[in-house]
Design a protein around this motif. Sequence first.
Motif, PDB file in Angstrom:
ATOM      1  N   LEU A   1      -2.762  -0.290  -7.019  1.00 41.07           N
ATOM      2  CA  LEU A   1      -2.785  -1.398  -6.082  1.00 41.07           C
ATOM      3  C   LEU A   1      -3.661  -2.527  -6.739  1.00 41.07           C
ATOM      4  O   LEU A   1      -3.351  -3.960  -6.632  1.00 41.07           O
TER       5      LEU A   1
ATOM      6  N   ILE B   1       0.856  -1.186   0.045  1.00 41.15           N
ATOM      7  CA  ILE B   1      -0.029  -0.181  -0.043  1.00 41.15           C
ATOM      8  C   ILE B   1       0.870   1.392   0.013  1.00 41.15           C
ATOM      9  O   ILE B   1       0.619   2.124  -0.892  1.00 41.15           O
TER      10      ILE B   1
ATOM     11  N   THR C   1      -3.549   5.740  -6.214  1.00 46.28           N
ATOM     12  CA  THR C   1      -3.011   4.615  -5.259  1.00 46.28           C
ATOM     13  C   THR C   1      -3.852   3.334  -5.499  1.00 46.28           C
ATOM     14  O   THR C   1      -3.271   2.183  -5.620  1.00 46.28           O
TER      15      THR C   1
ATOM     16  N   ALA D   1      -6.071   0.559   2.856  1.00 53.50           N
ATOM     17  CA  ALA D   1      -5.817   1.604   2.028  1.00 53.50           C
ATOM     18  C   ALA D   1      -6.895   2.493   1.911  1.00 53.50           C
ATOM     19  O   ALA D   1      -6.663   3.898   2.062  1.00 53.50           O
TER      20      ALA D   1
END
Length: 237
Positions: A222, A2, A218, A194
């Motif tokens: 991921l 993460i 992000t 996350a």
Amino acid sequence: MIINAFLKALGQLTDSRFLGVLGLGVGLTIGLLIAFYAAFVLFIGWMLPESFALPWIGEITWVDNALAVAGIPLMLLLSIFLMVPVASAFMGIFIDRVAGAVEDRHYPGLPPARGLSIGEALVDVAKFLAVLVGVNLVALILYLLFAPLAPLLFWVVNGVLLGREYGQMVALRHESAAGAAAFRKRHRPTLFAAGVLMTVPLTIPVVNLLVPILGAATFTHLYHMLNGTRARPSRSG
């Protein structure tokens, strides 16, 4: 994983495509806060008389102006709660631009994304906002009952919700609804963590303006990391 995904997203923040979306997102967010503040000032003006008199004090004419000024920190406080649904709405509107920029730079060998139509995105966002508001209204009772733990409860509740929504929206760009749901369930703990990582800075005024775009990037990283997609090696310099 993460933290690595977040650092990759942070490293791309100066990308011209990111900056364009960031400008739009910040503009929309500030516009929303200004609209709420204007509504607050109008409400105060409607509720309070322009002036009134008190014994031994005389005529009072400044209360509505004082409350209007006090509304500025109130709006900053309100932004903490507003930014959660704003982040969700932002995701629905700009996910293709942000995820596309991430994939073009870091995962250039991917087949074209399915993408989301405006209708699909709006329906998904509307459903999620209804759940988000409903859950937070129920959680408000817990916030009041366990006031010292209210920030932690807020992070956990909204971490679950935002992790679920962002994971689903990113996966939908490449998979069917059933495939996206399976991805989300398969990686629920990671998406939750996350989501919390994104929720915590959403409670910090001004900083929270950057979070939606970083969150979208992000979660894009991921998704590909969890699916084993090889990223292009980082270029130095």
